[in-house]
Design a protein around this motif. Structure first.
Motif, mmCIF file in Angstrom:
data_model
loop_
_atom_site.group_PDB
_atom_site.id
_atom_site.type_symbol
_atom_site.label_atom_id
_atom_site.label_comp_id
_atom_site.label_asym_id
_atom_site.label_seq_id
_atom_site.Cartn_x
_atom_site.Cartn_y
_atom_site.Cartn_z
ATOM 1 N N UNK A 34 0.852 -1.195 0.000
ATOM 2 C CA UNK A 34 0.000 0.000 0.000
ATOM 3 C C UNK A 34 0.887 1.245 0.000
ATOM 4 N N UNK A 35 0.514 2.204 -0.830
ATOM 5 C CA UNK A 35 1.264 3.454 -0.940
ATOM 6 C C UNK A 35 0.419 4.564 -0.312
ATOM 7 N N UNK A 36 0.971 5.326 0.613
ATOM 8 C CA UNK A 36 0.193 6.423 1.218
ATOM 9 C C UNK A 36 -0.234 7.438 0.155
ATOM 10 N N UNK A 37 -1.442 7.984 0.277
ATOM 11 C CA UNK A 37 -1.930 8.936 -0.734
ATOM 12 C C UNK A 37 -1.029 10.143 -0.910
ATOM 13 N N UNK A 38 -0.375 10.612 0.166
ATOM 14 C CA UNK A 38 0.472 11.800 0.042
ATOM 15 C C UNK A 38 1.739 11.528 -0.767
ATOM 16 N N UNK A 39 2.025 10.270 -1.041
ATOM 17 C CA UNK A 39 3.213 9.945 -1.838
ATOM 18 C C UNK A 39 2.865 9.636 -3.290
ATOM 19 N N UNK A 40 1.609 9.810 -3.652
ATOM 20 C CA UNK A 40 1.171 9.586 -5.029
ATOM 21 C C UNK A 40 1.201 10.926 -5.775
ATOM 22 N N UNK A 41 1.901 10.952 -6.902
ATOM 23 C CA UNK A 41 1.930 12.138 -7.758
ATOM 24 C C UNK A 41 1.132 11.842 -9.015
ATOM 25 N N UNK A 42 0.059 12.593 -9.215
ATOM 26 C CA UNK A 42 -0.843 12.372 -10.340
ATOM 27 C C UNK A 42 -0.713 13.507 -11.341
ATOM 28 N N UNK A 43 -0.544 13.150 -12.628
ATOM 29 C CA UNK A 43 -0.521 14.128 -13.717
ATOM 30 C C UNK A 43 -1.714 13.820 -14.616
#
Length: 431
Positions: free
Chosen positions: A165-174
């Motif tokens: 699981x990846x924390x949402x704050x570490x997801x970069x969305x373009x």
């Protein structure tokens, strides 16, 4: 608006055990996972779309072109704007976002995901609170769901099969083209009919080629055959039919005659339909058809390579470049850094293929005192010369007439020579 699909608790649990942790009520999720049924009867997904040569060509053209453009950090200062290679983010976006990937490969994957999926996501690699790298997340292995408290949950399956699981704050969305201002639209869902029609035309052309590009043929006999005779005749006919067996002639016996029903593929405008599908796909990606090898119609973006590159840059690449630049500023820089630093693609690299246009550009920049000769040499990856080559110069051929011979190096040299020869300098009339 996305359709909502309800599933039972047992099916939800079974899907989670299999690693399918996406939003089970979101049509876009299932479209990306299993495809969308088009009106032409074809199942369209991101993978099947790439089997079309036009989609493959458009995706590679945009993604590879953007990946080859230098992306660097720049700084605003009181003396103007200048490159900022000393910034901590420069090496990440310009050289290598992580130890396993180069910047070119990373931006290729990012742009391809934006084009085909509508969104590209990467994981921020952090030490403490500082971002030290980026890792592209393959869309097929990333599952997104929403918890009971409303928070998004990101689960990623590694190549070896392990999930984390990846924390949402570490997801970069373009995001790509967006209708809600947050996420890009699903290309598979919105373009299913366009790509499905192209797939159907391609499949029909393949089937026609397999059958030897002939109209439907019938064989007529004056007597009725037994079931075994019909089977033997069809088996023998397969040996001489199809494009791979072209040139073999069937044996007609027992008063058999041959006739044709149906129409020729060219008369059915099959080839024209495939050509139109290429234009439709190019229209979807906003790519001129000639850039993917479809040269039936000339482009209206100009005749020279420079004009065509400017059109391609303005109408096709410009929006994608701007999205990436703003996403970097918004999510990877602090508010204080955004006031001083900014990322920028060097689009001048697109003109490198046109030596005439590049020469004219450099001449104008040097002659007007905007660039030095050493700066031009640096753009051409040549060693600087130093000295006067690092000095800004301007053309003075258009100087006023009354200033000629009154100043400059020539007048100074003449005055110095007269002083050395003790020759009095002539008096100039003020009349």
């Amino acid at each position: 608006m996305s359709k909502r699909v309800r599933f039972g608790r047992i099916r939800r649990l079974a899907l989670r055990m299999l690693g399918v942790t996406g939003d089970l009520t979101d049509e876009a999720f299932w479209a990306a996972l299993s495809g969308v049924q088009s009106t032409a009867g074809q199942t369209v997904s991101a993978q099947t779309m790439l089997q079309l040569s036009a989609v493959w060509g458009c995706t590679r053209l945009i993604a590879e072109t953007i990946a080859t453009l230098p992306l660097a950090m720049h700084e605003r200062s009181s003396s103007g704007k200048r490159p900022a290679p000393q910034h901590w983010l420069h090496g990440i976006i310009h050289d290598a976002p992580n130890p396993e990937s180069t910047a070119s490969v990373h931006w290729e994957s990012t742009v391809a995901a934006m084009l085909l999926r509508g969104n590209a996501r990467a994981e921020k690699l952090v030490i403490g609170k500082r971002v030290v790298g980026l890792r592209f997340l393959a869309p097929d292995r990333l599952r997104i769901s929403r918890r009971a408290d409303g928070q998004l949950e990101y689960r990623y399956t590694e190549a070896a099969g392990a999930q984390r699981e990846i924390p949402p704050e570490r997801i970069w969305n373009v995001p790509g083209f967006s209708l809600d201002g947050v996420s890009g639209v699903s290309v598979v869902t919105h373009g299913a009919n366009v790509f499905g029609a192209a797939m159907a035309a391609d499949q029909a052309a393949s089937a026609t080629f397999k059958n030897g590009l002939l109209p439907t043929t019938y064989f007529k006999l004056e007597r009725v055959l037994t079931p075994q005779q019909r089977k033997d005749f069809r088996d023998n006919l397969k040996e001489v039919s199809g494009s791979l067996n072209a040139g073999k002639s069937p044996l007609l016996e027992g008063g058999m005659t041959v006739g044709g029903v149906g129409i020729n593929p060219n008369d059915a405008q099959l080839l024209e339909s495939r050509a139109f599908s290429v234009e439709e796909i190019c229209r979807w990606f906003r790519v001129p058809p000639f850039m993917v090898g479809h040269s039936e119609k000339s482009t209206s973006w100009g005749t020279g390579i420079e004009q065509q590159m400017i059109g391609f840059l303005t109408f096709t690449l410009g929006p994608w470049l701007r999205r990436i630049e703003q996403a970097i500023s918004k999510d990877l820089l602090s508010p204080a850094e955004r006031a001083r630093f900014y990322p920028k693609f060097a689009v001048e690299g697109l003109l490198r293929a046109d030596s005439t246009g590049r020469s004219a550009f450099y001449s104008a920049m040097v002659n007007n005192g905007i660039l030095t000769r050493d700066e031009v040499r640096e753009l051409e990856d040549r060693e600087p010369m130093g000295g006067n080559a690092a000095v800004l110069t301007v053309q003075t051929a258009m100087a006023p007439l009354d200033s000629i011979a009154q100043s400059g190096d020539a007048a100074a040299a003449r005055a110095a020579l007269r002083n050395w020869l003790a020759e009095p300098e002539p008096q100039r009339s003020t009349q």
